[in-house]
Design a protein around this motif. Structure first.
Motif, PDB file in Angstrom:
ATOM      1  N   ASP A 107       0.827  -1.207   0.000  1.00  4.26           N
ATOM      2  CA  ASP A 107       0.000   0.000   0.000  1.00  4.26           C
ATOM      3  C   ASP A 107       0.862   1.257   0.000  1.00  4.26           C
ATOM      4  OD1 ASP A 107      -2.255  -1.549   0.046  1.00  4.26           O
ATOM      5  OD2 ASP A 107      -2.628  -1.320   2.197  1.00  4.26           O
ATOM      6  N   GLU A 108       1.937   1.210   0.773  1.00  4.71           N
ATOM      7  CA  GLU A 108       2.810   2.379   0.878  1.00  4.71           C
ATOM      8  C   GLU A 108       3.498   2.668  -0.450  1.00  4.71           C
ATOM      9  OE1 GLU A 108       6.821   3.686   3.340  1.00  4.71           O
ATOM     10  OE2 GLU A 108       5.391   2.308   4.274  1.00  4.71           O
ATOM     11  N   VAL A 109       4.020   1.617  -1.098  1.00  2.95           N
ATOM     12  CA  VAL A 109       4.681   1.799  -2.395  1.00  2.95           C
ATOM     13  C   VAL A 109       3.676   2.298  -3.430  1.00  2.95           C
ATOM     14  CG1 VAL A 109       5.833   0.590  -4.290  1.00  2.95           C
ATOM     15  CG2 VAL A 109       6.478   0.089  -1.927  1.00  2.95           C
ATOM     16  N   GLU A 110       2.479   1.731  -3.411  1.00  6.77           N
ATOM     17  CA  GLU A 110       1.440   2.139  -4.355  1.00  6.77           C
ATOM     18  C   GLU A 110       1.088   3.610  -4.172  1.00  6.77           C
ATOM     19  OE1 GLU A 110      -3.257   1.085  -5.178  1.00  6.77           O
ATOM     20  OE2 GLU A 110      -1.904  -0.521  -4.544  1.00  6.77           O
ATOM     21  N   ALA A 111       0.918   4.030  -2.912  1.00  7.39           N
ATOM     22  CA  ALA A 111       0.553   5.420  -2.635  1.00  7.39           C
ATOM     23  C   ALA A 111       1.661   6.380  -3.040  1.00  7.39           C
ATOM     24  CB  ALA A 111       0.231   5.586  -1.154  1.00  7.39           C
ATOM     25  N   GLN A 112       2.907   6.019  -2.767  1.00 10.16           N
ATOM     26  CA  GLN A 112       4.026   6.883  -3.139  1.00 10.16           C
ATOM     27  C   GLN A 112       4.151   6.993  -4.659  1.00 10.16           C
ATOM     28  OE1 GLN A 112       7.208   4.990  -0.993  1.00 10.16           O
ATOM     29  NE2 GLN A 112       6.883   6.198   0.852  1.00 10.16           N
ATOM     30  N   SER A 113       3.917   5.874  -5.360  1.00 13.39           N
ATOM     31  CA  SER A 113       3.940   5.903  -6.828  1.00 13.39           C
ATOM     32  C   SER A 113       2.853   6.819  -7.356  1.00 13.39           C
ATOM     33  CB  SER A 113       3.753   4.491  -7.388  1.00 13.39           C
ATOM     34  OG  SER A 113       4.772   3.622  -6.958  1.00 13.39           O
ATOM     35  N   MET A 114       1.658   6.708  -6.752  1.00 15.84           N
ATOM     36  CA  MET A 114       0.542   7.544  -7.180  1.00 15.84           C
ATOM     37  C   MET A 114       0.855   9.023  -6.966  1.00 15.84           C
ATOM     38  SD  MET A 114      -3.301   7.722  -5.644  1.00 15.84           S
ATOM     39  CE  MET A 114      -2.664   8.562  -4.190  1.00 15.84           C
ATOM     40  N   GLU A 115       1.440   9.357  -5.826  1.00 16.46           N
ATOM     41  CA  GLU A 115       1.817  10.744  -5.538  1.00 16.46           C
ATOM     42  C   GLU A 115       2.736  11.303  -6.617  1.00 16.46           C
ATOM     43  OE1 GLU A 115       2.564  12.822  -1.410  1.00 16.46           O
ATOM     44  OE2 GLU A 115       3.220  10.731  -1.355  1.00 16.46           O
ATOM     45  N   LEU A 116       3.756  10.529  -6.979  1.00 19.16           N
ATOM     46  CA  LEU A 116       4.714  10.986  -7.975  1.00 19.16           C
ATOM     47  C   LEU A 116       4.048  11.178  -9.336  1.00 19.16           C
ATOM     48  CD1 LEU A 116       7.787   8.776  -7.022  1.00 19.16           C
ATOM     49  CD2 LEU A 116       7.560  11.251  -6.716  1.00 19.16           C
ATOM     50  N   MET A 117       3.143  10.266  -9.697  1.00 22.01           N
ATOM     51  CA  MET A 117       2.448  10.376 -10.984  1.00 22.01           C
ATOM     52  C   MET A 117       1.564  11.618 -11.023  1.00 22.01           C
ATOM     53  SD  MET A 117       1.329   6.420 -11.641  1.00 22.01           S
ATOM     54  CE  MET A 117       2.548   5.093 -11.605  1.00 22.01           C
ATOM     55  N   ILE A 118       0.906  11.913  -9.909  1.00 20.67           N
ATOM     56  CA  ILE A 118       0.060  13.103  -9.855  1.00 20.67           C
ATOM     57  C   ILE A 118       0.905  14.353  -9.995  1.00 20.67           C
ATOM     58  CG2 ILE A 118      -1.433  14.487  -8.346  1.00 20.67           C
ATOM     59  CD1 ILE A 118      -2.546  11.849  -7.239  1.00 20.67           C
ATOM     60  N   ARG A 119       2.051  14.381  -9.306  1.00 22.10           N
ATOM     61  CA  ARG A 119       2.934  15.553  -9.392  1.00 22.10           C
ATOM     62  C   ARG A 119       3.520  15.708 -10.790  1.00 22.10           C
ATOM     63  NH1 ARG A 119       6.273  15.751  -3.643  1.00 22.10           N
ATOM     64  NH2 ARG A 119       4.439  15.859  -2.301  1.00 22.10           N
ATOM     65  N   ALA A 120       3.609  14.582 -11.521  1.00 26.79           N
ATOM     66  CA  ALA A 120       4.114  14.633 -12.896  1.00 26.79           C
ATOM     67  C   ALA A 120       3.035  15.071 -13.887  1.00 26.79           C
ATOM     68  CB  ALA A 120       4.667  13.266 -13.308  1.00 26.79           C
ATOM     69  N   GLY A 121       1.782  15.255 -13.383  1.00 25.42           N
ATOM     70  CA  GLY A 121       0.720  15.765 -14.248  1.00 25.42           C
ATOM     71  C   GLY A 121      -0.390  14.790 -14.573  1.00 25.42           C
ATOM     72  N   LEU A 122      -0.308  13.547 -14.095  1.00 24.47           N
ATOM     73  CA  LEU A 122      -1.359  12.572 -14.385  1.00 24.47           C
ATOM     74  C   LEU A 122      -2.557  12.842 -13.479  1.00 24.47           C
ATOM     75  CD1 LEU A 122      -1.476  10.123 -16.335  1.00 24.47           C
ATOM     76  CD2 LEU A 122      -0.949   8.663 -14.380  1.00 24.47           C
ATOM     77  N   PRO A 123      -3.788  12.863 -14.016  1.00 19.62           N
ATOM     78  CA  PRO A 123      -4.970  13.056 -13.168  1.00 19.62           C
ATOM     79  C   PRO A 123      -5.049  11.999 -12.065  1.00 19.62           C
ATOM     80  CG  PRO A 123      -5.552  13.296 -15.475  1.00 19.62           C
ATOM     81  CD  PRO A 123      -4.133  12.786 -15.445  1.00 19.62           C
ATOM     82  N   GLN A 124      -5.667  12.357 -10.949  1.00 19.67           N
ATOM     83  CA  GLN A 124      -5.630  11.516  -9.755  1.00 19.67           C
ATOM     84  C   GLN A 124      -6.139  10.095  -9.991  1.00 19.67           C
ATOM     85  OE1 GLN A 124      -7.378  13.182  -6.176  1.00 19.67           O
ATOM     86  NE2 GLN A 124      -7.750  11.169  -5.330  1.00 19.67           N
ATOM     87  N   MET A 125      -7.336   9.954 -10.577  1.00 22.17           N
ATOM     88  CA  MET A 125      -7.889   8.612 -10.754  1.00 22.17           C
ATOM     89  C   MET A 125      -7.029   7.780 -11.697  1.00 22.17           C
ATOM     90  SD  MET A 125      -9.910   6.287  -9.936  1.00 22.17           S
ATOM     91  CE  MET A 125     -10.788   7.323  -8.769  1.00 22.17           C
ATOM     92  N   MET A 126      -6.504   8.398 -12.743  1.00 19.73           N
ATOM     93  CA  MET A 126      -5.647   7.679 -13.671  1.00 19.73           C
ATOM     94  C   MET A 126      -4.361   7.234 -12.954  1.00 19.73           C
ATOM     95  SD  MET A 126      -7.802   9.776 -14.975  1.00 19.73           S
ATOM     96  CE  MET A 126      -8.904  10.146 -16.313  1.00 19.73           C
ATOM     97  N   ALA A 127      -3.851   8.112 -12.083  1.00 14.30           N
ATOM     98  CA  ALA A 127      -2.646   7.754 -11.326  1.00 14.30           C
ATOM     99  C   ALA A 127      -2.928   6.607 -10.364  1.00 14.30           C
ATOM    100  CB  ALA A 127      -2.140   8.972 -10.555  1.00 14.30           C
ATOM    101  N   ARG A 128      -4.095   6.589  -9.744  1.00 15.72           N
ATOM    102  CA  ARG A 128      -4.451   5.509  -8.812  1.00 15.72           C
ATOM    103  C   ARG A 128      -4.524   4.167  -9.533  1.00 15.72           C
ATOM    104  NH1 ARG A 128      -9.437   6.697  -5.030  1.00 15.72           N
ATOM    105  NH2 ARG A 128      -8.510   4.907  -3.974  1.00 15.72           N
ATOM    106  N   VAL A 129      -5.171   4.159 -10.708  1.00 13.85           N
ATOM    107  CA  VAL A 129      -5.291   2.908 -11.469  1.00 13.85           C
ATOM    108  C   VAL A 129      -3.919   2.437 -11.944  1.00 13.85           C
ATOM    109  CG1 VAL A 129      -6.183   1.893 -13.612  1.00 13.85           C
ATOM    110  CG2 VAL A 129      -7.671   3.327 -12.197  1.00 13.85           C
ATOM    111  N   LEU A 130      -3.119   3.362 -12.470  1.00 13.33           N
ATOM    112  CA  LEU A 130      -1.813   2.982 -13.007  1.00 13.33           C
ATOM    113  C   LEU A 130      -0.887   2.479 -11.903  1.00 13.33           C
ATOM    114  CD1 LEU A 130      -0.254   2.839 -15.647  1.00 13.33           C
ATOM    115  CD2 LEU A 130       0.597   5.152 -15.201  1.00 13.33           C
ATOM    116  N   SER A 131      -0.893   3.129 -10.749  1.00 14.53           N
ATOM    117  CA  SER A 131      -0.023   2.685  -9.652  1.00 14.53           C
ATOM    118  C   SER A 131      -0.488   1.335  -9.109  1.00 14.53           C
ATOM    119  CB  SER A 131       0.005   3.724  -8.535  1.00 14.53           C
ATOM    120  OG  SER A 131      -1.284   3.956  -7.999  1.00 14.53           O
ATOM    121  N   ALA A 132      -1.794   1.068  -9.130  1.00 15.71           N
ATOM    122  CA  ALA A 132      -2.291  -0.241  -8.705  1.00 15.71           C
ATOM    123  C   ALA A 132      -1.784  -1.336  -9.638  1.00 15.71           C
ATOM    124  CB  ALA A 132      -3.816  -0.239  -8.669  1.00 15.71           C
TER     125      ALA A 132
END
Length: 245
Positions: A90-115
């Motif tokens: 969960d921690e790795v997934e959340a950190q990956s999602m954070e980085l993707m969002i900061r890189a410009g990916l919309p939140q839901m797309m970042a959540r799916v991709l990090s999962a």
């Protein structure tokens, strides 16, 4: 500090940390909690963009009441299918999602991709993503459509059922670079055509022509580099044969 239960003050500090764009680890240090606790709290309550302390506190109170009234059912410690601690996943997934969002990916797309990134199989069905992310099937469908257009995921038919699976290739980074290069090439071509129409001797035309040439040279270098390193670092790990022993 009663176990892992968060207080309203803790949650307000989490919300403040998210507004300051702190990492989950930094927020955890601020309130004296493990990173995994902060990660689960944020992910359960709207993610980094949708987290609200008061709403999360009400949801936490309801969850605590349900735990107290539910009949206890002994079970072994929950583990990830790969044998890992699910809190670490969960921690790795959340950190990956954070980085993707900061890189410009919309939140839901970042959540799916990090999962998908943090799943060993690299693929999940819509139902699995709904359960994992606690969102609606419509949200998953919209995210998948966006990620498909970016060449980040693909659809597959599950051989054991009629369900459709969403998969991420091992060479997703290479595929994404190539897809991005194609899009940038279209931009460069549009700039070139516009420059010819306006006249390359005019300030606007010269600007467009220079932009076109710049993009084309950068794209060519980028694709050549990506192809080279794609060969150097194959996407599938080399299998060890008996002759290697």
């Amino acid at each position: 500090m009663p176990g892992d239960r968060l207080t309203l003050q803790d949650r307000q500090q989490i919300a403040a940390g998210l507004r300051e764009e702190l990492t989950y680890a930094a927020i955890g240090r601020r309130i004296g909690r493990p990173t995994s606790t902060v990660t689960r709290e944020v992910m359960r309550n709207g993610g980094p963009r949708g987290y609200h302390a008061e709403a999360a506190n009400r949801a936490g109170a309801r969850h605590g009441h349900q735990r107290r009234t539910a009949a206890p059912t002994p079970s072994p410690g929950r583990t990830d299918p790969g044998g890992r601690d699910p809190r670490l996943v969960d921690e790795v997934e959340a950190q990956s999602m954070e980085l993707m969002i900061r890189a410009g990916l919309p939140q839901m797309m970042a959540r799916v991709l990090s999962a998908l990134f943090t799943t060993d199989s690299g693929s999940l069905t819509s139902a699995e993503l709904v359960r994992r992310l606690h969102v609606s099937p419509a949200s998953i469908s919209k995210a998948i459509g966006y990620l498909e257009n970016q060449a980040l995921v693909k659809r597959e038919r599950d051989p054991h059922s009629r369900a459709e699976r969403y998969a991420i290739d091992d060479d997703v980074a290479f595929q994404s670079i190539v897809a991005g290069a194609r899009n940038q090439t279209r931009v460069a071509e549009a700039c070139r055509i516009a420059a010819r129409k306006l006249g390359t001797t005019t300030p606007a035309g010269a600007r467009l022509e220079n932009t076109s040439q710049f993009l084309l040279h950068v794209i060519d270098d980028l694709v050549r580099s990506a192809e080279h390193w794609h060969e150097v670092y194959p996407t599938h790990p080399r299998k060890t044969s008996e002759s290697d022993d």
